[in-house]
Structure formats: C-alpha cells, structure tokens
Design a protein around this motif. Sequence first.
Motif, mmCIF file in Angstrom:
data_model
loop_
_atom_site.group_PDB
_atom_site.id
_atom_site.type_symbol
_atom_site.label_atom_id
_atom_site.label_comp_id
_atom_site.label_asym_id
_atom_site.label_seq_id
_atom_site.Cartn_x
_atom_site.Cartn_y
_atom_site.Cartn_z
ATOM 1 N N GLN A 85 0.852 -1.191 0.000
ATOM 2 C CA GLN A 85 0.000 0.000 0.000
ATOM 3 C C GLN A 85 0.886 1.238 0.000
ATOM 4 O O GLN A 85 1.883 1.294 0.726
ATOM 5 C CB GLN A 85 -0.909 0.014 1.230
ATOM 6 N N ASN A 106 -7.420 12.045 -8.184
ATOM 7 C CA ASN A 106 -6.260 11.161 -8.260
ATOM 8 C C ASN A 106 -6.375 10.344 -9.536
ATOM 9 O O ASN A 106 -7.226 9.463 -9.644
ATOM 10 C CB ASN A 106 -6.227 10.254 -7.019
ATOM 11 N N GLU A 141 -3.708 3.949 -5.841
ATOM 12 C CA GLU A 141 -4.204 2.643 -6.262
ATOM 13 C C GLU A 141 -3.060 1.894 -6.940
ATOM 14 O O GLU A 141 -2.823 2.030 -8.141
ATOM 15 C CB GLU A 141 -5.386 2.809 -7.219
ATOM 16 N N ARG A 143 -2.483 -1.567 -6.245
ATOM 17 C CA ARG A 143 -2.752 -3.009 -6.270
ATOM 18 C C ARG A 143 -2.804 -3.493 -7.720
ATOM 19 O O ARG A 143 -3.510 -2.941 -8.559
ATOM 20 C CB ARG A 143 -4.068 -3.319 -5.566
#
Length: 288
Positions: A85, A106, A141, A143
């Motif tokens: 993260q 974002n 983000e 992941r």
Amino acid sequence: MKTGTNNKFWKYAKIITFLLTAFVVILSGCVDEEQNETESGNTTNNSQEITGTTNNQGTTGGDYIYGTAKVKSIQIVTLESFPVQVQVIAKGYLPDGCTKIDEIKNEGEGNAFNITISTKRPKGAFCTQVITNFTETIPLEVRGLKAGNYTVNVNGVNGSFELPVDNVPEETPGSMSTKQQIITEADNGTSISIENESTFYLKLKENPTTGYSWELNLSQGLNNISGEYCPPEQPEGIKQPLVGAEGVHLWEIKAVSKGNQQVMGIYKRPWEKVTGKEENFILNVEIV
C-alpha cells in the motif's frame, strides 16, 4: 400732439414687449431645469435598479471562486504489507480563513500518478487574512501494478517510488503465505492465521517526541522477540529529532502455542491513567 402721443405709445409697447419676452425666456428656463432634474432622477433610479439586479444575480445560489491549493511538499509512504500500500502525504497552505479544500482528484496513467487538490472560496466573502496549513493523506491505487519506478505529481510538486516486485496477491484461495506477514494499522480488528513456531511483524505509527507510545499485551501463545522504534527520515542538515513527526515502532512476534491468541495495544503516555478515550489496536491470531 398726435406725433408725441404715438411716440409714447410705441415706447411703452416696446417696454412691454421686452418684459414679456424676458418673462417667457425665464419661464422656459425653469421648465427645462425641472425636466432635466426629473430625467436625471429617473436615470439614476433606473441605474440603481439595474445594478441591484445584477448583484443579486451574481450571488444567487452561493457562488464560489475555485482554485488549486498551494502544496509545499509531499512525502510518499510505502506500507510494508502485501499487496503493498502506498500513500502520499501532501502538505501546504490556504491563503485565508474562507478558502477550503474542495476536491482531490487522483488519476493514474502508465507509471505516473497525477493528483490535483482544488479549493473553493465564497465569492465576495470577507475573510480573515490568516494563512492556514493543511495536511492531506492520499492513498494511491497500486494493487495489481507491475514492478517498476512510478512518479507522483501533486499540484506541481513531484516525487517517486519503486515497486521492487509485481504488486499482485497470490491467487490461490485459502492458502497460507510462506512469507513473513507484516501487520499495520490497516489490520486493526482483523484476524490472521500463522503456523506454530513462525513469526510475524507488527508495525504501528508512533510519536515518542510528544510522550505517546504503544503498550502491547500478548496472550500466552505469543512471544515478543524484539521491538524497535524507527524515527522518521531526517531532512539534510538537521540532526535533532523532529518534534511532532511520526516514526514507526516495529515488533517481531513469535507463535509458540496453537490456538486462538490475541495482540492488544493501547497508545498513551506511560505516566497517564487509562481514560477509555485512547487509541487501541487489536489483532486476533489463529495459530495452527
């Protein structure tokens, strides 16, 4: 005799004609002046009505002035979990007491993250001319991203971070990871499963410069092997600890007995009594 009388008559006639002409001129001047004043008054009233209407239309609905926040610095924090993260901590200031953060956009494209922090201010408001600092924590983000270098731009202030490996979780459901687990604040109130005699890391934010620290209590099936406080990264040229800056405390905990165990933590000043308002951390551990 008649000649003298006629002369007198014409003399008086001229005087009367002159006086009548002067009276008419004076009277017409007064009338024109009154008309001009009346027209001027009507023009002024119309102008005021138009101006008033325009102002009302301009403020109807609570209009705002929009802009972008002044960002002074950004810090990119990588949390030691898997998948990894990443958070961006943006610090800056607002120019007055009326300006507020409006929206944070974002957007990620390729290996770049573009973040826009916008502001809004009520139009025509009278505000205190006091600069107000702000700090915004913005998660990225990441992941599923591939290993590589990534850039971050927040209102023109740039930074970067690296993903050493593909940030993709293992797809096998229910399988236990052979890698050592790293637990953070994000896992508060959750449960994990580990094998007996294995270890995991617990990593919590801590700020001892303010007197606060974590007190851990472990159930009998868990042993605290080691614990160490890691201060925040120091800016160049500064050797003294940064007052108010957060670091992290890292513990290595070993499973020594099968069954359901628990890690409990409380964040407080050691010399103060527990009030029930403190920050708490709980982790349930199943040892198999």
